[in-house]
Design a protein around this motif. Structure first.
Motif, short mmCIF file in Angstrom:
data_model
loop_
_atom_site.label_atom_id
_atom_site.label_comp_id
_atom_site.label_asym_id
_atom_site.label_seq_id
_atom_site.Cartn_x
_atom_site.Cartn_y
_atom_site.Cartn_z
N ILE A 157 0.84 -1.20 0.00
CA ILE A 157 0.00 0.00 0.00
C ILE A 157 0.87 1.25 0.00
CG2 ILE A 157 -1.58 1.37 1.41
CD1 ILE A 157 -2.94 -1.26 2.23
N GLU A 158 1.90 1.25 0.86
CA GLU A 158 2.79 2.41 0.93
C GLU A 158 3.48 2.64 -0.41
OE1 GLU A 158 4.97 5.52 3.09
OE2 GLU A 158 3.06 4.47 3.34
N LEU A 159 3.94 1.56 -1.03
CA LEU A 159 4.63 1.71 -2.32
C LEU A 159 3.66 2.11 -3.43
CD1 LEU A 159 7.05 -1.37 -2.14
CD2 LEU A 159 7.63 1.04 -1.80
N ALA A 160 2.44 1.57 -3.38
CA ALA A 160 1.46 1.87 -4.43
C ALA A 160 1.01 3.32 -4.39
CB ALA A 160 0.25 0.95 -4.29
N ILE A 161 1.00 3.92 -3.21
CA ILE A 161 0.64 5.33 -3.10
C ILE A 161 1.63 6.19 -3.87
CG2 ILE A 161 0.55 7.24 -1.43
CD1 ILE A 161 -0.75 5.26 0.54
N HIS A 162 2.88 5.73 -3.95
CA HIS A 162 3.92 6.47 -4.66
C HIS A 162 4.16 5.94 -6.07
CE1 HIS A 162 4.78 7.25 -0.37
NE2 HIS A 162 5.20 8.42 -0.80
N ASP A 163 3.73 4.71 -6.33
CA ASP A 163 3.98 4.10 -7.65
C ASP A 163 2.83 3.14 -7.95
OD1 ASP A 163 4.81 2.71 -9.87
OD2 ASP A 163 6.86 2.40 -9.15
N PRO A 164 1.94 3.48 -8.90
CA PRO A 164 0.76 2.65 -9.19
C PRO A 164 1.08 1.22 -9.60
CG PRO A 164 0.60 4.80 -10.25
CD PRO A 164 1.99 4.71 -9.71
N LEU A 165 2.31 0.97 -10.05
CA LEU A 165 2.66 -0.39 -10.45
C LEU A 165 2.52 -1.40 -9.31
CD1 LEU A 165 5.81 0.23 -12.69
CD2 LEU A 165 3.54 -0.52 -13.44
N TYR A 166 2.59 -0.92 -8.07
CA TYR A 166 2.51 -1.82 -6.92
C TYR A 166 1.07 -2.13 -6.51
CZ TYR A 166 7.54 -1.46 -6.12
OH TYR A 166 8.91 -1.54 -6.25
N GLU A 167 0.08 -1.52 -7.20
CA GLU A 167 -1.30 -1.75 -6.78
C GLU A 167 -1.71 -3.21 -6.97
OE1 GLU A 167 -5.52 0.67 -6.78
OE2 GLU A 167 -3.90 1.30 -8.12
N ASP A 168 -1.15 -3.87 -7.97
CA ASP A 168 -1.43 -5.30 -8.14
C ASP A 168 -0.96 -6.10 -6.94
OD1 ASP A 168 -2.70 -5.03 -10.53
OD2 ASP A 168 -0.97 -5.60 -11.75
N MET A 169 0.15 -5.69 -6.32
CA MET A 169 0.66 -6.38 -5.14
C MET A 169 -0.26 -6.14 -3.94
SD MET A 169 3.46 -8.15 -5.72
CE MET A 169 2.56 -8.69 -7.17
N VAL A 170 -0.88 -4.97 -3.88
CA VAL A 170 -1.86 -4.71 -2.82
C VAL A 170 -3.01 -5.70 -2.95
CG1 VAL A 170 -3.45 -3.01 -1.85
CG2 VAL A 170 -1.23 -2.27 -2.75
N ILE A 171 -3.49 -5.87 -4.16
CA ILE A 171 -4.59 -6.80 -4.41
C ILE A 171 -4.17 -8.22 -4.03
CG2 ILE A 171 -6.04 -7.82 -6.20
CD1 ILE A 171 -5.72 -5.04 -7.69
N LYS A 172 -2.99 -8.62 -4.48
CA LYS A 172 -2.50 -9.98 -4.20
C LYS A 172 -2.48 -10.27 -2.71
CE LYS A 172 1.79 -12.60 -3.99
NZ LYS A 172 1.20 -13.93 -4.06
#
Length: 916
Positions: free
Chosen positions: A591-606
């Motif tokens: 979540i912290e990384l996705a807030i700064h880089d949308p590419l990590y949003e898939d990892m949030v979902i996972k």
């Protein structure tokens, strides 16, 4: 002016961080026990304790490291400095700490000395150490024979029990180090005679080179040599091969007066150890032979070698102090000016003041009001800093020395430990659990170490966590190494939690700006480790994890590191809870990384989905007898799956059933608003798989300030588990949360198979079984690391429920408390282990009278491995400041964590990270 920037120690940390000056080049990185370690074991049967003994250590050169008494070394362990002592009566020169091996102690290995880490700054610009040295001959044989003859049900026979400290006939030997600059170190040794009469002491501060030259690729031999000095004795240390990879260049050891310099070589005395000729007449134990045996020919008359001891013979009057000062510096004799005198005094005075300023800046005002708490807080952190050790272990070379290659057969590999770790190459300063009993890193211990260490040195904390994930540590299959006795054993997966904690602490310290590069690197490697767990430890593919050992030693009915006597396998409540915990922390990082880089949003979902899959598997819809949650008893248990397909719940009420409480995360609504794609996917996932949240907390249910929570336990489960945990007749000791319910004292759990009984009974102190060597016990005592995790979880749960959730504490008292009030109660009980009570006694020392009343002992704190479940007495390794050092963080949090802080915070993604 920023107060933090005005503190000299912070300036040194900044200079080290930016490589402007290598302030951490020298430190307490010298082990306290190199003998008896796996690295030095070249035996046929793998019995490391027997292969290289304490008796051999004075005569036998090590292969992989060095040890010493109160010493320092550089960060590659090339040049070492430590104390050597002789009281005129001991059978051997005191050059290293003595202790019992695993087979000699009635509760396993155990150091039998009194030494204390009194102070250290994070750059080791100032350090202070105390060793208590008796006037009488050290009772080596008495300690071995008496302990060996005692049963596991008896107490250990300690050095104080021998009477050797009676009438205060001992020396207090203080060693202080103060750096003028990174390569210029003043050393002050103060010898205090506590006895009633004048006593003699041979003080031999020793400088030596680790033996690298004997081994393949070790380069040329370095040199120590006497050189002329004006009114002082001087030793010149240098490498003859300037191109040697680990060459330190030139150093000089200056003595504060003219004294004899005893030179020899750091080479094995083959005649004594192996009955073969020596390569040189001057060997490792020659200084012992000169001082103790009176052999004047033992040392080198040419005043040259690789080991040297300035020889001070002191006569110390009763109650008096004699001081010796030395200086280890790269500055040559003709360039150094005034060597000691006012220079020495001013450096020590300045560094002590700066150390006081530094610790004052991180100590809460509430704690400062209590000098005893302040003392405990500072000694805990000093112990953490002194427990850093250089660790060298080239597994490819070591395994080849044992006749193995990566292509050896599995049958050949079975006879040598760690035979699947050829890739590993350790050559670093690492935080150790205990530099005598555990002079090797343990992955899950290290994660806990970094929490208190981050209070004083966040750079070191981040670097240590990165180290375990580096390609020369992390196995190619993704496993994090456990510990050198078996790198392939399984420690609890706490690395992601520690990574997040350190990141969040650092982010708050830096005004909301986090070290995203640190977080990205760790996440990429932790993803590999998470995959290893999923692929290797979920035997049934049903999101229930075996784990095995999981660091909790003898907590279970069986040895969980070994094949079960029943066949089949365990599905572990703690193993599965650890994996939910792991997945939640990965979610938090994503979540912290996705807030700064949308590419990590898939990892949030996972990781959101994976968290729910594992949590949901612990208690499925319906009344199932093959799941970890027992609805009738309201507790989590391990499940034994037998070969015929039947299942048995192993109803041991232990920390295993409490650990699911730790798997909780709380998020502010605002954080998720920034991730719309995840929010939509989460909504669809929850609607598609409602069974996963039927018996866990519903993630969409809003709490205080519209916060959202992921938790294994819903409110009903939370109340049922806490009712047991807060019961003083069960888990809730006066000194924290026990690892086993006390009701197993009268009602032990028994399991029968094949005519054999397997029993788990409450044992509040030392283990009464030989499982895991008998020196560790999770069947009753209080362990600081798991208590710390439970505290963290209760803070987070309070952040979600607020004052709406109250429960009786202690159970049966009629007194209702909020979860934050319960946190404060547990914090105080844990701290009470070390605090003086109304009689001026500390529970940690229980019946050790000298520690309770003697003015020269009563303010010295030992941070034991674990603590008696009923009276708080310290047990196990008595210098395991490692994870017990978490008490420093607990004291700090107690100093400022309050209701408003938790309820009003917008950074609730981890409430336990509040700092000053």
């Amino acid at each position: 002016m920023n107060v933090a920037n005005s503190i000299e120690e912070n300036r040194r940390l900044q200079e080290d961080r930016t490589k402007k000056a290598r302030w951490k080049k020298w430190g307490p990185y010298l082990s306290e026990r190199q003998w008896g370690t796996v690295r030095e074991d070249y035996s046929e049967d793998g019995n490391a304790w027997a292969y290289f003994s304490h008796d051999q250590a004075r005569s036998r050169a090590y292969r992989w490291g060095e040890d010493g008494l109160g010493g320092i070394t550089d960060d590659h362990n090339i040049l070492c400095f430590a104390l050597a002592l002789w009281n005129g009566r001991d059978p051997i020169l005191k050059e290293r700490l003595f202790g019992l091996t695993n087979s000699e102690g009635n509760h396993g290995e155990d150091v039998k000395e009194y030494y204390f880490y009194l102070d250290s700054t994070p750059t080791h610009s100032y350090m202070k150490y105390l060793y208590k040295y008796p006037h009488a001959a050290y009772p080596y044989e008495d300690l071995i024979n008496t302990n060996r003859s005692r049963s596991r049900d008896e107490l250990e026979y300690e050095l104080l029990d021998t009477g050797i400290f009676d009438e205060d006939r001992y020396f207090d030997i203080f060693v202080e180090y103060a750096k003028e600059n990174p390569d210029d170190i003043f050393i002050k040794i103060s010898v205090v005679n506590r006895g009633p009469e004048t006593a003699e002491l041979d003080l031999l501060p020793t400088l030596w080179f680790r033996n690298t030259w004997t081994w393949e690729g070790g380069g040329s031999k370095p040199v120590l040599q006497k050189v002329s000095g004006s009114g002082v004795s001087v030793v010149h240390a240098y490498h003859t091969d300037a191109l040697l990879k680990d060459s330190l260049g030139e150093y000089y050891l200056y003595c504060d007066r003219v004294v004899p310099l005893l030179f020899t070589e750091n080479e094995t005395n083959n005649e004594r150890i192996f009955g073969t000729p020596n390569a040189t007449p001057h060997v490792k134990d020659s200084i012992h032979n000169y001082v103790v045996a009176g052999d004047s020919s033992a040392v080198n008359p040419e005043n040259i070698g690789t080991k040297v001891s300035p020889h001070y013979h002191l006569s110390v009057a009763a109650g008096a102090t004699e001081t010796v000062t030395l200086r280890l510096s790269t500055t040559k004799p003709n360039d150094i000016g005034e060597i000691f005198g006012n220079t020495s005094d001013s450096v020590f005075g300045a560094r002590q003041r700066e150390a006081d300023e530094f610790y004052d800046s991180i100590t809460p005002d509430k704690t400062k009001a209590d000098p005893d708490r302040t003392n405990i807080f500072r000694q805990a952190l000093a112990g953490m800093l002194w427990s850093k050790q250089y660790f060298y272990y080239d597994l490819e070379r070591w395994l080849k020395d044992h006749g193995l290659t990566p292509w050896s057969s599995q049958e050949q590999k079975k006879r040598v430990r760690n035979s699947d770790w050829f890739h590993m190459f350790n050559d670093d300063v690492i935080s150790m659990p205990d530099k005598w009993e555990y002079p090797w890193y343990a992955a899950w211990d290290l994660a806990f170490h970094m929490i208190p260490l981050s209070l004083v040195d966040p750079d070191f904390a981040k670097a240590q966590l990165d180290l375990m994930l580096r390609e020369d540590y992390l196995h190619p299959n993704g496993q994090i190494p456990a510990y050198e006795w078996n790198f392939g054993d399984v420690n609890p997966p706490v690395h992601a939690w520690a990574t997040w904690e350190i990141y969040a602490l650092d982010r708050e310290r830096n005004g909301g700006k986090g070290d995203l590069e640190f977080l990205k690197y760790a996440f990429s490697k932790l993803l590999i480790n998470f995959t290893w767990w999923v692929n290797r430890k979920d035997q049934g593919g049903n999101n229930l994890f075996e784990g095995g050992f999981l660091g909790l030693d003898n907590i279970g009915v069986f040895d969980r590191s070994s094949p079960l006597p029943t066949g089949g396998h365990l599905e572990q409540a703690d193993g599965t809870a650890w994996m939910v915990f792991f997945s939640q922390r990965m979610l938090q990082i994503a979540i912290e990384l996705a807030i700064h880089d949308p590419l990590y949003e898939d990892m949030v979902i996972k990781f959101f989905e994976h968290t729910l899959w594992i949590a949901g598997a612990m208690d499925r819809i319906g009344d199932n007898q093959d799941e970890l949650w027992d609805e009738e008893e309201g507790f989590f248990y391990d499940l034994l799956r037998l070969p015929d397909g039947t299942c048995v719940r192993l109803k041991v009420r232990s920390m295993v059933g409490l650990l699911p409480l730790m798997a909780v995360s709380v998020f502010p609504e605002s954080a998720l608003e920034k991730l719309p794609r995840f929010t939509e996917r989460a909504r669809l996932f929850l609607s598609r798989y409602p069974e996963l949240t039927a018996n866990t907390h519903l993630p969409s249910q809003r709490g205080h300030k519209n916060r959202l929570m992921l938790s294994i336990v819903n409110e009903q489960k939370l109340r049922r588990i806490l009712t047991r945990m807060l019961d003083e007749e069960r888990f809730f000791s006066d000194y924290g949360i026990r690892s086993l319910s006390r009701d197993h004292l009268e009602h032990p759990y028994c399991f029968y198979h094949g005519g054999q009984e397997f029993k788990v009974q409450y044992v509040p102190g030392d283990s009464n079984t030989g499982m895991f060597g008998g020196n560790s016990n999770w069947r009753g005592p209080i362990w600081m690391p798991v208590n710390f995790l439970l505290l963290r979880s209760l803070v987070l749960l309070y952040g979600y429920y607020g004052d709406s959730f109250k429960i009786e504490c202690p159970t049966g008292s009629g007194q209702e408390m909020t979860l934050l009030e319960i946190v404060a109660e547990i914090q105080e009980r844990l701290t009470k282990i070390f605090l003086k009570d109304e009689n001026g006694c500390r529970p940690v020392y229980r019946n050790a009278g000298k520690f309770q009343t003697d003015p020269h002992w009563k303010d010295l704190i030992l941070f034991f491995e674990y603590f008696h479940g009923d009276n708080g007495a310290g047990i196990g390794a008595n210098h395991q400041t490692g994870w017990t050092g978490c008490i420093a963080r607990i004291i700090q949090l107690a100093g400022f964590l309050d209701k408003e802080t938790v309820l009003d915070s917008e950074t609730v993604s981890d409430l336990s990270t509040y700092t000053l």
